[in-house]
Motif scaffolding. Sequence first.
Motif, PDB file in Angstrom:
ATOM      1  N   MET A   1      60.117  46.581  55.284  1.00  0.00           N
ATOM      2  CA  MET A   1      59.869  45.887  56.542  1.00  0.00           C
ATOM      3  C   MET A   1      60.956  46.252  57.536  1.00  0.00           C
ATOM      4  N   SER A   2      60.588  46.559  58.730  1.00  0.00           N
ATOM      5  CA  SER A   2      61.540  46.949  59.756  1.00  0.00           C
ATOM      6  C   SER A   2      62.056  45.738  60.500  1.00  0.00           C
ATOM      7  N   ALA A   3      63.343  45.774  60.815  1.00  0.00           N
ATOM      8  CA  ALA A   3      63.946  44.652  61.540  1.00  0.00           C
ATOM      9  C   ALA A   3      63.655  44.798  63.020  1.00  0.00           C
ATOM     10  N   PRO A   4      63.523  43.675  63.749  1.00  0.00           N
ATOM     11  CA  PRO A   4      63.299  43.725  65.181  1.00  0.00           C
ATOM     12  C   PRO A   4      64.435  44.480  65.860  1.00  0.00           C
ATOM     13  N   SER A   5      64.136  45.116  66.983  1.00  0.00           N
ATOM     14  CA  SER A   5      65.128  45.932  67.651  1.00  0.00           C
ATOM     15  C   SER A   5      66.185  45.117  68.378  1.00  0.00           C
ATOM     16  N   SER A   6      65.837  43.942  68.850  1.00  0.00           N
ATOM     17  CA  SER A   6      66.792  43.120  69.580  1.00  0.00           C
ATOM     18  C   SER A   6      67.722  42.390  68.639  1.00  0.00           C
ATOM     19  N   LYS A   7      68.868  41.967  69.136  1.00  0.00           N
ATOM     20  CA  LYS A   7      69.820  41.262  68.311  1.00  0.00           C
ATOM     21  C   LYS A   7      69.344  39.854  68.021  1.00  0.00           C
ATOM     22  N   HIS A   8      69.630  39.394  66.825  1.00  0.00           N
ATOM     23  CA  HIS A   8      69.201  38.057  66.425  1.00  0.00           C
ATOM     24  C   HIS A   8      70.382  37.320  65.823  1.00  0.00           C
ATOM     25  N   THR A   9      70.453  36.052  66.077  1.00  0.00           N
ATOM     26  CA  THR A   9      71.478  35.214  65.477  1.00  0.00           C
ATOM     27  C   THR A   9      70.817  34.106  64.689  1.00  0.00           C
ATOM     28  N   PRO A  10      70.989  34.088  63.345  1.00  0.00           N
ATOM     29  CA  PRO A  10      70.379  33.027  62.551  1.00  0.00           C
ATOM     30  C   PRO A  10      70.902  31.674  62.991  1.00  0.00           C
ATOM     31  N   GLN A  11      69.994  30.713  63.148  1.00  0.00           N
ATOM     32  CA  GLN A  11      70.382  29.373  63.550  1.00  0.00           C
ATOM     33  C   GLN A  11      69.693  28.349  62.660  1.00  0.00           C
ATOM     34  N   PRO A  12      70.436  27.381  62.126  1.00  0.00           N
ATOM     35  CA  PRO A  12      69.808  26.345  61.318  1.00  0.00           C
ATOM     36  C   PRO A  12      68.957  25.446  62.199  1.00  0.00           C
ATOM     37  N   PHE A 226      56.354  32.474  48.853  1.00  0.00           N
ATOM     38  CA  PHE A 226      56.419  33.380  47.720  1.00  0.00           C
ATOM     39  C   PHE A 226      55.123  34.167  47.601  1.00  0.00           C
ATOM     40  N   ILE A 227      55.234  35.371  47.075  1.00  0.00           N
ATOM     41  CA  ILE A 227      54.062  36.150  46.694  1.00  0.00           C
ATOM     42  C   ILE A 227      54.359  36.785  45.346  1.00  0.00           C
ATOM     43  N   ASN A 228      53.490  36.504  44.377  1.00  0.00           N
ATOM     44  CA  ASN A 228      53.709  36.991  43.005  1.00  0.00           C
ATOM     45  C   ASN A 228      55.093  36.603  42.503  1.00  0.00           C
ATOM     46  N   ASP A 229      55.479  35.353  42.772  1.00  0.00           N
ATOM     47  CA  ASP A 229      56.753  34.778  42.337  1.00  0.00           C
ATOM     48  C   ASP A 229      57.972  35.400  43.014  1.00  0.00           C
ATOM     49  N   LYS A 230      57.767  36.249  43.997  1.00  0.00           N
ATOM     50  CA  LYS A 230      58.872  36.838  44.731  1.00  0.00           C
ATOM     51  C   LYS A 230      58.988  36.175  46.091  1.00  0.00           C
ATOM     52  N   LYS A 231      60.183  35.695  46.420  1.00  0.00           N
ATOM     53  CA  LYS A 231      60.367  35.000  47.690  1.00  0.00           C
ATOM     54  C   LYS A 231      60.316  35.973  48.857  1.00  0.00           C
ATOM     55  N   ILE A 232      59.608  35.586  49.893  1.00  0.00           N
ATOM     56  CA  ILE A 232      59.471  36.399  51.093  1.00  0.00           C
ATOM     57  C   ILE A 232      60.532  36.000  52.104  1.00  0.00           C
ATOM     58  N   ASP A 233      61.123  36.976  52.739  1.00  0.00           N
ATOM     59  CA  ASP A 233      62.100  36.718  53.796  1.00  0.00           C
ATOM     60  C   ASP A 233      61.338  36.446  55.093  1.00  0.00           C
ATOM     61  N   VAL A 234      61.215  35.172  55.446  1.00  0.00           N
ATOM     62  CA  VAL A 234      60.435  34.809  56.630  1.00  0.00           C
ATOM     63  C   VAL A 234      61.217  34.969  57.928  1.00  0.00           C
ATOM     64  N   THR A 235      62.444  35.511  57.833  1.00  0.00           N
ATOM     65  CA  THR A 235      63.170  35.829  59.059  1.00  0.00           C
ATOM     66  C   THR A 235      62.769  37.204  59.591  1.00  0.00           C
ATOM     67  N   LYS A 236      61.964  37.931  58.831  1.00  0.00           N
ATOM     68  CA  LYS A 236      61.460  39.228  59.276  1.00  0.00           C
ATOM     69  C   LYS A 236      60.146  39.005  60.017  1.00  0.00           C
ATOM     70  N   ASN A 237      60.067  39.462  61.250  1.00  0.00           N
ATOM     71  CA  ASN A 237      58.908  39.157  62.090  1.00  0.00           C
ATOM     72  C   ASN A 237      57.586  39.669  61.527  1.00  0.00           C
ATOM     73  N   TRP A 239      56.643  39.776  58.318  1.00  0.00           N
ATOM     74  CA  TRP A 239      56.456  39.398  56.925  1.00  0.00           C
ATOM     75  C   TRP A 239      55.002  39.075  56.597  1.00  0.00           C
ATOM     76  N   VAL A 240      54.251  38.521  57.539  1.00  0.00           N
ATOM     77  CA  VAL A 240      52.844  38.179  57.261  1.00  0.00           C
ATOM     78  C   VAL A 240      52.041  39.443  57.021  1.00  0.00           C
ATOM     79  N   LEU A 241      52.175  40.425  57.899  1.00  0.00           N
ATOM     80  CA  LEU A 241      51.425  41.672  57.758  1.00  0.00           C
ATOM     81  C   LEU A 241      51.842  42.398  56.481  1.00  0.00           C
ATOM     82  N   ASN A 242      53.119  42.370  56.157  1.00  0.00           N
ATOM     83  CA  ASN A 242      53.584  43.005  54.926  1.00  0.00           C
ATOM     84  C   ASN A 242      53.023  42.325  53.691  1.00  0.00           C
TER      85      ASN A 242
END
Length: 245
Positions: A1-12, A226-237, A239-242
């Motif tokens: 999965m490719s990361a978005p081109s713009s900068k991102h800052t994780p926020q709780p 999760f998909i097939n017991d593997k956790k999906i990184d939902v911070t990747k834009n 992730w649904v298509l992947n």
Amino acid sequence: MSAPSSKHTPQPVSSKTTYALAGVALAVVVLVIFALYQWNSGGTVAVRDDGYGPVHNPDVTVAMDSDGAIVLGKSGVKTIDVYEDPLCPACGQLEKTYGQEIAKQVDEGKLAVRYRLVNFLDSRSRSKDYSTRAVAASECVAQAGDGPAYGKFHTLLFTTKQPEEGGPDHSNQDLATIAKDAGATDDTLKCITTADRLDSARNHAEAAMKALTAASGGGAATPSVFINDKKIDVTKNDWVLNATK
């Protein structure tokens, strides 16, 4: 999965919450940490497939597994497991951002969703049992088997109709009204107003929390996908298509 081109800052998006997991042989305290989201430089994440709306393909069905998990989609397709609490603001953000994209993939038969609803935020609701009652209402809607009605109800429950932690929440009659707006039948509305599935919802939420804790290796966070017991990184834009590949 490719990361978005713009900068991102994780926020709780919420504070840490402690959940005492009942029904386990040993007293296990699970630290629940809400997932972190990556925001665009403007402070928001663009809504995916904005304007599509909730699931609306009449061929989409909904059914309940024996453990209370609610499965929305066509049969025989790849399925993701989504753990959510109806009061969880991060879960609401997930639905607002990716819910329409998920709905489109479900309608097209490329993905199905197994919702595993938990209730650890009951104590953060004014009624002290809102999450459990919302899970019960979800089960009432799901057992009717109408996929689009459930899809719309779930969307409303987690987006425009989601209460704030510590603020006023919905009565059973309010939840029935939301279900009516989603297209639920009169029998479903009665199921909600009379709290027919309250006990089963409490048991199913406990089972879902236990499953989430096991899948997460001892910790637990909502939302978790999760998909097939593997956790999906939902911070990747993407992730649904992947998940459909």
